[in-house]
Design a protein around this motif. Structure first.
Motif, short mmCIF file in Angstrom:
data_model
loop_
_atom_site.label_atom_id
_atom_site.label_comp_id
_atom_site.label_asym_id
_atom_site.label_seq_id
_atom_site.Cartn_x
_atom_site.Cartn_y
_atom_site.Cartn_z
N ASP A 9 44.74 23.26 24.01
CA ASP A 9 43.87 24.10 24.82
C ASP A 9 42.68 24.48 23.95
O ASP A 9 42.81 25.22 22.97
N LEU A 10 41.50 23.98 24.29
CA LEU A 10 40.33 24.20 23.44
C LEU A 10 39.89 25.66 23.42
O LEU A 10 39.32 26.13 22.43
N THR A 11 40.15 26.40 24.49
CA THR A 11 39.80 27.82 24.52
C THR A 11 40.58 28.58 23.46
O THR A 11 40.04 29.45 22.76
N ALA A 12 41.85 28.26 23.30
CA ALA A 12 42.69 28.92 22.30
C ALA A 12 42.40 28.39 20.89
O ALA A 12 42.33 29.16 19.93
N ARG A 13 42.23 27.08 20.76
CA ARG A 13 42.05 26.46 19.44
C ARG A 13 40.67 26.76 18.85
O ARG A 13 40.51 26.91 17.64
N PHE A 14 39.63 26.83 19.72
CA PHE A 14 38.26 27.06 19.26
C PHE A 14 37.66 28.24 20.03
O PHE A 14 36.83 28.04 20.91
N PRO A 15 38.06 29.47 19.72
CA PRO A 15 37.57 30.61 20.50
C PRO A 15 36.05 30.77 20.47
O PRO A 15 35.47 31.35 21.38
N GLN A 16 35.38 30.23 19.44
CA GLN A 16 33.93 30.33 19.33
C GLN A 16 33.21 29.24 20.14
O GLN A 16 31.99 29.30 20.33
N LEU A 17 33.93 28.25 20.61
CA LEU A 17 33.32 27.11 21.29
C LEU A 17 32.92 27.48 22.72
O LEU A 17 33.72 28.02 23.48
N GLU A 18 31.68 27.17 23.08
CA GLU A 18 31.22 27.41 24.45
C GLU A 18 31.73 26.31 25.36
O GLU A 18 31.52 25.12 25.09
N ILE A 19 32.40 26.72 26.42
CA ILE A 19 32.96 25.77 27.38
C ILE A 19 32.38 26.06 28.75
O ILE A 19 32.49 27.17 29.25
N ASP A 20 31.73 25.06 29.31
CA ASP A 20 31.10 25.16 30.62
C ASP A 20 31.62 23.98 31.45
O ASP A 20 30.95 22.96 31.59
N LEU A 21 32.84 24.11 31.95
CA LEU A 21 33.49 23.00 32.66
C LEU A 21 32.78 22.72 33.98
O LEU A 21 32.99 23.42 34.97
N LYS A 22 31.96 21.71 33.97
CA LYS A 22 31.14 21.39 35.14
C LYS A 22 31.97 21.02 36.37
O LYS A 22 31.56 21.30 37.49
N TYR A 23 33.13 20.40 36.18
CA TYR A 23 33.93 19.98 37.34
C TYR A 23 34.76 21.12 37.92
O TYR A 23 35.41 20.95 38.94
N ALA A 24 34.70 22.29 37.30
CA ALA A 24 35.31 23.49 37.88
C ALA A 24 34.26 24.28 38.67
O ALA A 24 34.53 25.35 39.18
N THR A 25 33.04 23.72 38.76
CA THR A 25 31.93 24.32 39.50
C THR A 25 31.33 23.25 40.42
O THR A 25 31.72 22.08 40.37
N ALA A 26 30.34 23.65 41.19
CA ALA A 26 29.64 22.69 42.05
C ALA A 26 28.51 21.99 41.30
O ALA A 26 27.84 21.11 41.86
N ASP A 27 28.29 22.34 40.04
CA ASP A 27 27.21 21.77 39.24
C ASP A 27 27.62 20.44 38.61
O ASP A 27 27.77 20.32 37.40
N ASN A 28 27.84 19.44 39.47
CA ASN A 28 28.22 18.11 39.02
C ASN A 28 27.82 17.10 40.09
O ASN A 28 27.34 17.49 41.16
N LEU A 29 28.04 15.85 39.86
CA LEU A 29 27.54 14.82 40.77
C LEU A 29 28.17 14.86 42.16
O LEU A 29 27.58 14.35 43.11
N THR A 30 29.33 15.47 42.33
CA THR A 30 29.95 15.56 43.66
C THR A 30 29.35 16.69 44.49
O THR A 30 29.42 16.65 45.72
N GLY A 31 28.81 17.72 43.83
CA GLY A 31 28.26 18.87 44.54
C GLY A 31 29.29 19.91 44.94
O GLY A 31 28.98 20.86 45.64
N TYR A 32 30.53 19.75 44.48
CA TYR A 32 31.58 20.73 44.75
C TYR A 32 32.52 20.83 43.55
O TYR A 32 32.53 19.95 42.68
N ALA A 33 33.30 21.92 43.50
CA ALA A 33 34.26 22.10 42.41
C ALA A 33 35.45 21.16 42.62
O ALA A 33 36.10 21.20 43.66
N ILE A 34 35.71 20.33 41.65
CA ILE A 34 36.85 19.41 41.70
C ILE A 34 38.08 20.09 41.11
O ILE A 34 39.16 20.04 41.69
#
Length: 195
Positions: A9-34
């Motif tokens: 889990d990168l959130t736990a392993r790298f707490p300083q790392l910025e994570i912006d999971l695009k496929y958990a949002t509509a900001d990706n090529l499908t236009g919806y959260a996958i």
């Protein structure tokens, strides 16, 4: 063939790392959260390489931003439906290296907190997204070279068609993994491809 492996889990392993999971949002090529769960996971081997890349970026006064890592196989089907072009999206029947936990999509943020200009957006399925594109301004091309060097220094290799995608050099030797979190359902008229 799927195999069980404990993903990092990168959130736990790298707490300083910025994570912006695009496929958990509509900001990706499908236009919806996958992704129904915003979980950022990687195979342990890829997480070790990422640790080196994070440190290299830090030494240069930069920070990595993660857009995607492990990807459920069902999510790959969503992407294939949105862009059935093997130049940009791996066919569902082959399986993505993201679904092996050995690939990661990233960009860079500078010391002032600004994302570096890469000359094309994440998930922009266009020739200008190629790693070396004559359509990209010199400054953005330098930023791509910098990102490539940081990720290569950690142990990743890039691919020709997407400036943001990096994977372990031997990624395909890792088995496809069972889906680790929930994704949106496929449209009712879609035939699920065997993987």
């Amino acid at each position: 063939m799927t195999q069980e492996v404990e993903l990092v889990d990168l959130t736990a392993r790298f707490p300083q790392l910025e994570i912006d999971l695009k496929y958990a949002t509509a900001d990706n090529l499908t236009g919806y959260a996958i992704y129904q769960d915003a979980r950022c996971l990687l195979h342990p081997d890829a997480a070790k390489a990422l640790a080196r890349s994070v440190e290299i970026a830090r030494l240069a006064g930069l920070a990595l931003v993660v857009y995607d890592a492990y990807r459920p196989q069902l999510a790959q089907q969503h992407l294939w439906l949105a862009c059935p072009d093997p130049q940009y999206v791996v066919a569902v029947t082959l399986g993505s290296n993201h679904s092996r936990g050995t690939a990661i999509d990233v960009t860079l943020r500078d010391e002032a907190g600004q994302l570096l200009d890469m000359g094309a957006a994440f998930d922009e399925m266009h020739p200008r997204s190629r790693l070396w594109s004559p359509e990209v301004a010199a400054a953005a091309q330098r930023n791509r070279l910098l990102l490539n060097a940081i990720m290569h220094g950690g142990g990743f290799v890039g691919i020709h068609s997407e400036w943001w995608h990096f994977e372990l050099p031997d990624a395909v030797r890792y088995p496809l993994l069972r889906d680790r979190f929930s994704c949106a359902s496929l449209p009712a008229t879609t035939t699920v491809q065997p993987i």
